[in-house]
Write a protein that holds these residues in place. Structure first.
Motif, mmCIF file in Angstrom:
data_model
loop_
_atom_site.group_PDB
_atom_site.id
_atom_site.type_symbol
_atom_site.label_atom_id
_atom_site.label_comp_id
_atom_site.label_asym_id
_atom_site.label_seq_id
_atom_site.Cartn_x
_atom_site.Cartn_y
_atom_site.Cartn_z
ATOM 1 N N ASN A 207 -2.205 3.108 4.439
ATOM 2 C CA ASN A 207 -2.928 3.841 3.394
ATOM 3 C C ASN A 207 -2.000 4.259 2.263
ATOM 4 O O ASN A 207 -2.332 4.159 1.077
ATOM 5 C CB ASN A 207 -3.621 5.068 3.983
ATOM 6 C CG ASN A 207 -4.816 4.716 4.828
ATOM 7 O OD1 ASN A 207 -5.387 3.637 4.682
ATOM 8 N ND2 ASN A 207 -5.203 5.603 5.731
ATOM 9 N N ILE A 208 -0.809 4.726 2.612
ATOM 10 C CA ILE A 208 0.155 5.169 1.599
ATOM 11 C C ILE A 208 0.652 3.988 0.780
ATOM 12 O O ILE A 208 0.716 4.047 -0.450
ATOM 13 C CB ILE A 208 1.339 5.902 2.256
ATOM 14 C CG1 ILE A 208 0.867 7.218 2.878
ATOM 15 C CG2 ILE A 208 2.448 6.172 1.228
ATOM 16 C CD1 ILE A 208 1.912 7.897 3.720
ATOM 17 N N MET A 209 0.986 2.889 1.455
ATOM 18 C CA MET A 209 1.571 1.752 0.752
ATOM 19 C C MET A 209 0.556 1.032 -0.124
ATOM 20 O O MET A 209 0.899 0.525 -1.196
ATOM 21 C CB MET A 209 2.203 0.784 1.749
ATOM 22 C CG MET A 209 3.386 1.374 2.509
ATOM 23 S SD MET A 209 4.703 2.004 1.431
ATOM 24 C CE MET A 209 5.306 0.482 0.719
ATOM 25 N N LEU A 210 -0.703 0.986 0.294
ATOM 26 C CA LEU A 210 -1.727 0.393 -0.564
ATOM 27 C C LEU A 210 -1.912 1.222 -1.826
ATOM 28 O O LEU A 210 -2.039 0.679 -2.928
ATOM 29 C CB LEU A 210 -3.049 0.288 0.199
ATOM 30 C CG LEU A 210 -3.123 -0.810 1.263
ATOM 31 C CD1 LEU A 210 -4.422 -0.690 2.067
ATOM 32 C CD2 LEU A 210 -3.017 -2.193 0.632
ATOM 33 N N LYS A 211 -1.907 2.546 -1.662
ATOM 34 C CA LYS A 211 -2.018 3.423 -2.828
ATOM 35 C C LYS A 211 -0.771 3.312 -3.695
ATOM 36 O O LYS A 211 -0.856 3.305 -4.927
ATOM 37 C CB LYS A 211 -2.215 4.866 -2.397
ATOM 38 C CG LYS A 211 -2.403 5.840 -3.564
ATOM 39 C CD LYS A 211 -2.628 7.252 -3.076
ATOM 40 C CE LYS A 211 -2.907 8.189 -4.253
ATOM 41 N NZ LYS A 211 -1.813 8.226 -5.242
ATOM 42 N N GLU A 212 0.385 3.189 -3.057
ATOM 43 C CA GLU A 212 1.633 3.073 -3.814
ATOM 44 C C GLU A 212 1.647 1.798 -4.641
ATOM 45 O O GLU A 212 2.081 1.803 -5.794
ATOM 46 C CB GLU A 212 2.827 3.079 -2.862
ATOM 47 C CG GLU A 212 4.183 3.070 -3.547
ATOM 48 C CD GLU A 212 4.470 4.326 -4.330
ATOM 49 O OE1 GLU A 212 5.381 4.283 -5.189
ATOM 50 O OE2 GLU A 212 3.800 5.347 -4.105
ATOM 51 N N LYS A 213 1.129 0.706 -4.074
ATOM 52 C CA LYS A 213 1.090 -0.546 -4.824
ATOM 53 C C LYS A 213 0.187 -0.412 -6.036
ATOM 54 O O LYS A 213 0.518 -0.885 -7.133
ATOM 55 C CB LYS A 213 0.573 -1.676 -3.920
ATOM 56 C CG LYS A 213 0.784 -3.061 -4.521
ATOM 57 C CD LYS A 213 2.262 -3.376 -4.676
ATOM 58 C CE LYS A 213 2.481 -4.740 -5.283
ATOM 59 N NZ LYS A 213 3.909 -5.028 -5.499
ATOM 60 N N LEU A 214 -0.949 0.277 -5.861
ATOM 61 C CA LEU A 214 -1.848 0.515 -6.983
ATOM 62 C C LEU A 214 -1.181 1.407 -8.021
ATOM 63 O O LEU A 214 -1.266 1.158 -9.228
ATOM 64 C CB LEU A 214 -3.152 1.151 -6.493
ATOM 65 C CG LEU A 214 -4.184 1.497 -7.568
ATOM 66 C CD1 LEU A 214 -4.650 0.223 -8.285
ATOM 67 C CD2 LEU A 214 -5.377 2.209 -6.943
ATOM 68 N N ASP A 215 -0.500 2.449 -7.547
ATOM 69 C CA ASP A 215 0.179 3.365 -8.467
ATOM 70 C C ASP A 215 1.282 2.658 -9.245
ATOM 71 O O ASP A 215 1.509 2.942 -10.429
ATOM 72 C CB ASP A 215 0.772 4.553 -7.701
ATOM 73 C CG ASP A 215 -0.301 5.501 -7.181
ATOM 74 O OD1 ASP A 215 -1.457 5.391 -7.631
ATOM 75 O OD2 ASP A 215 0.019 6.329 -6.309
ATOM 76 N N LEU A 216 1.988 1.732 -8.581
ATOM 77 C CA LEU A 216 3.075 1.032 -9.252
ATOM 78 C C LEU A 216 2.564 0.148 -10.377
ATOM 79 O O LEU A 216 3.247 -0.072 -11.369
ATOM 80 C CB LEU A 216 3.880 0.202 -8.245
ATOM 81 C CG LEU A 216 4.737 1.006 -7.260
ATOM 82 C CD1 LEU A 216 5.396 0.075 -6.257
ATOM 83 C CD2 LEU A 216 5.779 1.834 -7.976
#
Length: 397
Positions: A207-216
């Motif tokens: 969940n964190i990494m999917l959001k992080e990819k979107l944020d990046l």
């Protein structure tokens, strides 16, 4: 050094994984399914003392930093302490810590208490084996005390309710004092090993990494401004001043007075003005040069440096629309990294007395208060300013 999943590529995003004691770099293999779009890099080490492990971590970071645009850290247990010790001044987008050791001194003192060992005994013997498999070391304890952690990276923490190494109180104290968010698993232990625990860990990380990819994808992009940016920069500062008119903490700026049009033009022409953009909208601006107010000469700075060896930050502003997203810290990290590249010794700045949020950001980034001086600026007249200094560490990158 062992690199997993894909060979290093130009650009893109990477994860550095730092395992805990008794673990392996191969653990990174099980996490790559949770990190779509990231290259996963496992860091191998055997002798688990920080002054040895830091060389391995720094080597892996330096390699990745050359070839990736953004780096995320995942670390487990003592690996989190090693990460914070080695990478606290590096450019990291985010850290994910699993059952982290966040207060190494307290853990060592706790183990001494469990073993019934006093500091005097440890000083006398140097090393003392324990019945629970750890060897207490006076050298290790001294190293920890002499190398305090200053961690400002946005951090996600997964903590097991039954963690037997780090207390809930200790982990919450860390979260409250740092840019961190805590997730607690009921029935979780220090080592996540059961099927249910591992499923919980995978879900948390994914969940964190999917959001992080979107944020990046929507990340702040920092660059020097050019002449074509002048109108946008001027409008940014005008909009910022309007938006801050009723704010509790004001920068004290005034339209066309500070930052003046002459100041902005001069800064752009000399490549001193930086803009931070999100989706082509200006979220932040600042000027960085070697110039300072006469009041700076009244301060006892900790480093002697020529003007050419100094950076001074001016007019760092973040539009309220982007407040709370760490934009100011990213701008400051850019200054620090550029300072190292140009062999700058120190970075200095002044803050209008009473601007507590600005002071908090700078101190969290490692700036130290050096004194207060009355200084004259056209927008504020003669006013007290608090001055801060950051010493650029050797080896920073």
């Amino acid at each position: 050094m062992i690199y997993l999943q894909k060979k290093l590529s130009d650009g893109g995003d990477a994860v550095l994984y730092i395992h805990g004691k008794g673990g392996s770099y191969l653990e990174a293999e099980q996490y790559k399914k949770n990190c779509p779009g990231f290259d996963v890099i496992g860091i191998d080490y055997e002798v688990d003392v920080p002054w040895t492990v830091e060389d391995k971590i720094r080597q892996a970071y330096d390699e990745a930093d050359k070839k990736y645009q953004r780096i995320v850290i995942i670390a487990s247990s003592i690996g989190a302490y090693f990460a914070m010790h080695t990478l606290q001044k590096k450019h990291i987008e985010k850290a994910l810590f699993i059952s982290p050791i966040v207060d190494m001194e307290k853990l060592i003192l706790d183990m001494m208490s469990w073993a019934g060992v006093s500091e005097d005994e440890l000083v006398g013997k140097g090393e003392i084996p324990t019945d629970f498999g750890e060897t207490l070391s006076w050298e290790y304890l001294c190293f920890v005390r002499e190398h305090p952690i200053c961690w400002g990276i946005p951090t996600e923490i997964l903590y097991g309710e039954r963690d037997n190494l780090t207390s809930r109180e200790t982990i919450e104290q860390f979260v409250n004092c740092h840019n961190a968010r805590l997730t607690v698993m009921e029935e979780g232990e220090h080592w996540f090993h059961t099927k249910r625990q591992l499923e919980f860990l995978d879900c948390w990380m994914k969940n964190i990494m999917l959001k992080e990819k979107l944020d990046l994808k929507n990340a702040l992009k920092i660059r020097t401004a050019d002449r074509n940016d002048y109108v946008r920069v001027r409008d940014f500062y005008d909009s910022l001043i309007d938006a801050m008119e009723d704010a509790e903490y004001k920068p004290g700026w005034e339209k066309d007075v500070y930052p003046s049009q002459e100041f902005l033009i001069h800064s752009i022409e000399n490549n001193h003005l930086y803009i931070g953009e999100i989706n082509e909208s200006i979220a932040a601006c600042m000027a960085v040069n070697h110039e300072y107010n006469d009041g700076y000469q009244k301060i006892s700075w900790s480093v002697k440096a020529k003007d050419s060896e100094l950076f001074v930050i001016h007019a760092l502003g973040v539009h309220p629309e982007y407040s709370g997203e760490g934009i100011a810290k990213q701008m400051i990290r850019k200054v620090i990294k550029t300072a190292h590249e140009q062999k700058i010794k120190a970075i200095r700045l002044d803050v209008l007395a009473g601007n507590i949020p600005a002071e908090r950001v700078y101190t969290q980034m490692g700036f130290a208060y050096r004194g207060t001086a009355a200084m004259f600026y056209e927008d504020t007249g003669w006013t007290d300013y608090r001055l801060f200094e950051y010493i650029v560490p050797a080896g920073f990158a």
